[in-house]
Each structure stands twice: as structure tokens, then as C-alpha cells.
Design a protein around this motif. Structure first.
Motif, PDB file in Angstrom:
ATOM      1  N   PRO A 203       0.789  -1.155  -0.151  1.00 40.93           N
ATOM      2  CA  PRO A 203      -0.036  -0.136  -0.120  1.00 40.93           C
ATOM      3  C   PRO A 203       0.872   1.303  -0.095  1.00 40.93           C
ATOM      4  CG  PRO A 203      -0.563  -1.554   1.607  1.00 40.93           C
ATOM      5  CD  PRO A 203       0.508  -1.896   1.094  1.00 40.93           C
ATOM      6  N   TYR A 205       1.849   5.153  -2.635  1.00 42.82           N
ATOM      7  CA  TYR A 205       1.537   5.998  -3.806  1.00 42.82           C
ATOM      8  C   TYR A 205       1.804   5.126  -5.169  1.00 42.82           C
ATOM      9  CZ  TYR A 205       1.713   9.720  -7.181  1.00 42.82           C
ATOM     10  OH  TYR A 205       1.455  10.512  -8.257  1.00 42.82           O
ATOM     11  N   ASN A 208      -1.031   2.471  -5.618  1.00 43.28           N
ATOM     12  CA  ASN A 208      -2.363   2.716  -5.822  1.00 43.28           C
ATOM     13  C   ASN A 208      -3.565   1.997  -5.485  1.00 43.28           C
ATOM     14  OD1 ASN A 208      -4.251   4.817  -6.586  1.00 43.28           O
ATOM     15  ND2 ASN A 208      -3.874   4.586  -8.656  1.00 43.28           N
ATOM     16  N   GLU A 210      -5.711   1.955  -3.692  1.00 36.74           N
ATOM     17  CA  GLU A 210      -6.944   2.768  -3.419  1.00 36.74           C
ATOM     18  C   GLU A 210      -7.892   2.564  -4.520  1.00 36.74           C
ATOM     19  OE1 GLU A 210      -3.570   4.957  -0.805  1.00 36.74           O
ATOM     20  OE2 GLU A 210      -3.999   4.111  -2.582  1.00 36.74           O
ATOM     21  N   ILE A 213      -9.202  -1.133  -4.635  1.00 32.45           N
ATOM     22  CA  ILE A 213     -10.201  -1.093  -3.608  1.00 32.45           C
ATOM     23  C   ILE A 213     -11.587  -0.555  -4.456  1.00 32.45           C
ATOM     24  CG2 ILE A 213     -11.309  -0.391  -1.540  1.00 32.45           C
ATOM     25  CD1 ILE A 213      -8.473  -0.354  -0.293  1.00 32.45           C
ATOM     26  N   GLU A 214     -11.424   0.553  -5.149  1.00 37.61           N
ATOM     27  CA  GLU A 214     -12.725   1.283  -5.758  1.00 37.61           C
ATOM     28  C   GLU A 214     -13.131   0.209  -6.825  1.00 37.61           C
ATOM     29  OE1 GLU A 214     -13.996   3.958  -4.733  1.00 37.61           O
ATOM     30  OE2 GLU A 214     -12.698   4.971  -3.867  1.00 37.61           O
ATOM     31  N   ASN A 239       0.626   3.691   3.009  1.00 36.96           N
ATOM     32  CA  ASN A 239      -0.649   3.948   2.758  1.00 36.96           C
ATOM     33  C   ASN A 239      -1.669   2.948   3.547  1.00 36.96           C
ATOM     34  OD1 ASN A 239       0.420   6.082   1.558  1.00 36.96           O
ATOM     35  ND2 ASN A 239      -0.952   5.679  -0.422  1.00 36.96           N
ATOM     36  N   LYS A 242      -4.898   3.904   5.160  1.00 33.98           N
ATOM     37  CA  LYS A 242      -5.773   4.425   4.416  1.00 33.98           C
ATOM     38  C   LYS A 242      -6.590   3.386   3.953  1.00 33.98           C
ATOM     39  CE  LYS A 242      -6.401   7.932   0.622  1.00 33.98           C
ATOM     40  NZ  LYS A 242      -5.821   8.620  -0.482  1.00 33.98           N
ATOM     41  N   VAL A 243      -5.806   2.326   3.172  1.00 35.20           N
ATOM     42  CA  VAL A 243      -6.194   1.042   2.590  1.00 35.20           C
ATOM     43  C   VAL A 243      -7.362   0.455   3.374  1.00 35.20           C
ATOM     44  CG1 VAL A 243      -5.869  -1.163   1.718  1.00 35.20           C
ATOM     45  CG2 VAL A 243      -4.407   1.028   1.052  1.00 35.20           C
ATOM     46  N   LEU A 246     -10.534   2.334   4.042  1.00 35.44           N
ATOM     47  CA  LEU A 246     -11.412   2.066   2.592  1.00 35.44           C
ATOM     48  C   LEU A 246     -12.111   0.726   2.584  1.00 35.44           C
ATOM     49  CD1 LEU A 246      -9.516   3.741  -0.250  1.00 35.44           C
ATOM     50  CD2 LEU A 246     -11.703   4.571   0.786  1.00 35.44           C
ATOM     51  N   ASN A 324      -6.809   5.163 -13.088  1.00 31.73           N
ATOM     52  CA  ASN A 324      -7.960   5.458 -12.258  1.00 31.73           C
ATOM     53  C   ASN A 324      -9.105   5.422 -13.104  1.00 31.73           C
ATOM     54  OD1 ASN A 324      -6.986   6.351  -9.919  1.00 31.73           O
ATOM     55  ND2 ASN A 324      -6.102   8.395 -10.456  1.00 31.73           N
TER      56      ASN A 324
END
Length: 377
Positions: A203, A205, A208, A210, A213-214, A239, A242-243, A246, A324
Motif C-alpha cells: 500500500p 503511492y 495505488n 486505493e 479497492i474502488e 498507505n 488508508k487502505v 477504505l 484511475n
């Protein structure tokens, strides 16, 4: 004939550590004599050569992140080691290894072969910080430096952005041995369903997670039982909090399993049993986890970044997705997960790509030629 003495400088973690060990264990022991300079705390595992004998190593206060005091101390120690060992060539791995070795070469003249394994200026979205790190890299390229890129993407970035001249660059793609004779059982305690997708990535930058997970959140709308096994959590994970937040916020605890750093053979087993491999990285050098997935005949869905685009051909052995673009990545994962015939075709293509470009048995001679070309002997 005297052996060529090769010094290696690095902060030995993750793919950088894997790369060095594969080189050391496969170089011709009759031709090359190696020593390693690495961090106090980066690895406790000894380095071995092709005869399974210990490679001499020196520990210095080199860290992954910038630390002016430790970096200066590391340069001083490295100069002393160079003068003691008198290497004919030095291979610096990673951005920090390149910084330490090239500055040290001012005080002990030797050619530094630098393999960034992903340039560090890509690791930030801050435009000023990115400019500053790139400026340092542009300066260092002039100090006894030859770029030995780990991928075509990295080579092009070195030429176009860092400013290397073509005659100061070489290409040695990260490579591994074919993966054979895997035991069936995973030693790690398996807590996930039989049908799953997987990835390897701390986890951070760079990886990514995050976005990943999305993507799982989006997939769950049509595939309630979708499950992601995320390996590589536990070595360097800025991170992680943060993970985990989420995952909890989206109620994905039953759809995602986080696996701490485990032995590579266990990672191979988990990849081999998965439906497919995914990556949401913002940048890479040439990721070993995807090379391993190709060797294990896995179709891949990955973001369009350096390294990823070298290993996955869109529509051939997987799909390349804009960074993204959560909806498009979800669609492609869903397609490959549910279409067995398409997935099977892409799995075969992955195996063929591995054999053509990333088999270490075929490629080890390339790095030996590079060492011979630039060594002082």
C-alpha cells in the motif's frame, strides 16, 4: 584470467532485492567476483552466488527515503569500501543506490551502471518535488554513469526526460527462471474462496491500492462474491491505514484479503491458482510480479504505466487501462473472469511472451556482456 570484480550498491528491499539476488545467483562464478553494499536493516538474508556460496556484503546506513545525514554517511562508507575492494565495475540498483554510488565514484573513479527500477521522481504528484528529484537525476547522469534500464519504458524515460545520450544506455530487462514444480498446497493459512483474483503490491503511492479497492467495490455490484487477494503488505506500507479504512468504509472485508510479505514460492502458488492478475500501479520499472504471472500463464488487467505496458499487450494477453479508470478496469476484469475461452487464449499468450523476452536462462548473458563492456579490466 582475472575475475571481473563487481560491486553492487542498493537499499535491498522488494523488487530491487529480487533483481540483485537473481543476478548474483546466475552470473558465471568463474568470471565474476561480487560484493554488495546495502542497508543495515533492509535484509537479513545472505546473498549467494551461483555455487551457493555467500557473497561478501557490507552494511551502511542507506535508507529508502531521503536522509541527508545518513546519505552523507553512506557515501563516505561507500568510498572507503570502493578503495578497499577496488571494483572493476559498480552496479547501482534503485534511485538511492544510484545516488550513493555515483557520488562515491567522484572519490574513487569507476563506471557506475545504474538501474533505477522505476525513477524516484515518478513517486510524487507534487510538481516542485518532482522537478527537484528529476534535476538531481539529470545532474547525476553526468557522474561516471551508464543507464542500464530494466525495461524499454525506463530506457525511453532515461533518454527523453533524464537526458542520457544513447551511447550511455543499455537494456537488461528484469527476468526470472521458468516457474516449475510448484507444490499444490499453500503453506500460508488460506482464508479466501477458491475463485479469486490477485495482486502483489505494498500500500503506497506507487501501487495505488486505493484504486484497486474502488474497482472491487464497483465489481461487487455485479459479482457479489468477487474476492481479491492482495499480497506484499507488511514490508513497506505508508498507505496501509488508508487502505484498511477504505475496506471497512465500503464493507469489503469479505471481498479482500491482505497478505503480509511471504516467501516468493508461496506467492507463486497463490498466483497460479488465481483467475487472473491485476495491477493499478502509477509507475514501475519492470514489475517482477507481472513477469511471474506471465510465467505462470496468467491473463492480466493493468494500468497504463512504465513496466506494465512492456509486459501486457492490450487485447493479447490482457488489458491496459488508463490510470484511475475504475469503470473500465472493472469491465475488463469481469469479462476475463467470466469468459473462460478468452481467458484461456490470453493465458497462452502470456506464457509465450515470457518465453520470448523474460526468461533469465536466455537473458543472463546480456548483463554479463554489459559488465564486460564497461569493466576496467
Amino acid at each position: 584470467m582475472n575475475k571481473i570484480k563487481v560491486g553492487h550498491v542498493l537499499n535491498s528491499i522488494g523488487g530491487v532485492d529480487v533483481s540483485l539476488r537473481l543476478i548474483l545467483e546466475n552470473l558465471n562464478v568463474k568470471t565474476y567476483d561480487n560484493f554488495v553494499i546495502h542497508g543495515y536493516k533492509d535484509t537479513s538474508k545472505i546473498y549467494l552466488d551461483g555455487d551457493k556460496k555467500k557473497v561478501k556484503d557490507y552494511k551502511i546506513p542507506i535508507l529508502r527515503d531521503i536522509s541527508i545525514i545518513n546519505d552523507i554517511r553512506s557515501i563516505v562508507y561507500t568510498v572507503k569500501i570502493f578503495k578497499l575492494e577496488k571494483p572493476d565495475i559498480v552496479h547501482a540498483h534503485s534511485a538511492k543506490g544510484g545516488l550513493i554510488a555515483r557520488i562515491a565514484s567522484i572519490f574513487y573513479k569507476v563506471t557506475i551502471l545504474h538501474t533505477p527500477q522505476a525513477y524516484s521522481y515518478l513517486s510524487t504528484s507534487n510538481s516542485f518535488k518532482r522537478w527537484m528529484i528529476l534535476s538531481i537525476e539529470k545532474f547525476l547522469k553526468n557522474i561516471n554513469s551508464v543507464l542500464v534500464a530494466s525495461s524499454n519504458s525506463e530506457l525511453e524515460r532515461g533518454l527523453q526526460e533524464v537526458g542520457y545520450k544513447k551511447n550511455k544506455t543499455e537494456l537488461f530487462s528484469n527476468s526470472i527462471h521458468p516457474i516449475r514444480n510448484l507444490e499444490n498446497d499453500v503453506k500460508y493459512s488460506v482464508s479466501w474462496p477458491d475463485d479469486y483474483i490477485c495482486t502483489v503490491g505494498r500500500p503506497s503511492y506507487q501501487k495505488n491500492i486505493e484504486m484497486m479497492i474502488e474497482v472491487i467495490k464497483e465489481l461487487r455490484n455485479d459479482m457479489p462474491s468477487i474476492h481479491l487477494v492482495l499480497m506484499g503488505v507488511g514490508e513497506y506500507y505508508p498507505n496501509l491505514d488508508k487502505v484498511e479504512r477504505l475496506i471497512k468504509e465500503y464493507n469489503l472485508e469479505n471481498n479482500i484479503t491482505l497478505v503480509k510479505w511471504i516467501e516468493r514460492q508461496e506467492i507463486f502458488k497463490i498466483i497460479s491458482k488465481s483467475k487472473l492478475y491485476i495491477s493499478t500501479a502509477r509507475y514501475e520499472g519492470l514489475p517482477y510480479s507481472i513477469i511471474e504471472s506471465l510465467a505462470l500463464s496468467k491473463a492480466c488487467v493493468v494500468t497504463d504505466c512504465d513496466g506494465n505496458r512492456d509486459l501486457v499487450i492490450d487485447g493479447y494477453n490482457g488489458y491496459i487501462i488508463k490510470n484511475n479508470d475504475i469503470v473500465e478496469m472493472s469491465k475488463k476484469i469481469h469479462l476475463l473472469y467470466t469468459n473462460e475461452n478468452l481467458r484461456s487464449e490470453m493465458e497462452q499468450s502470456s506464457k509465450e511472451l515470457f518465453q520470448k523476452g523474460y526468461n533469465l536462462q536466455e537473458n543472463i548473458g546480456l548483463i554479463e556482456e554489459i559488465y564486460q563492456k564497461y569493466a576496467r579490466i
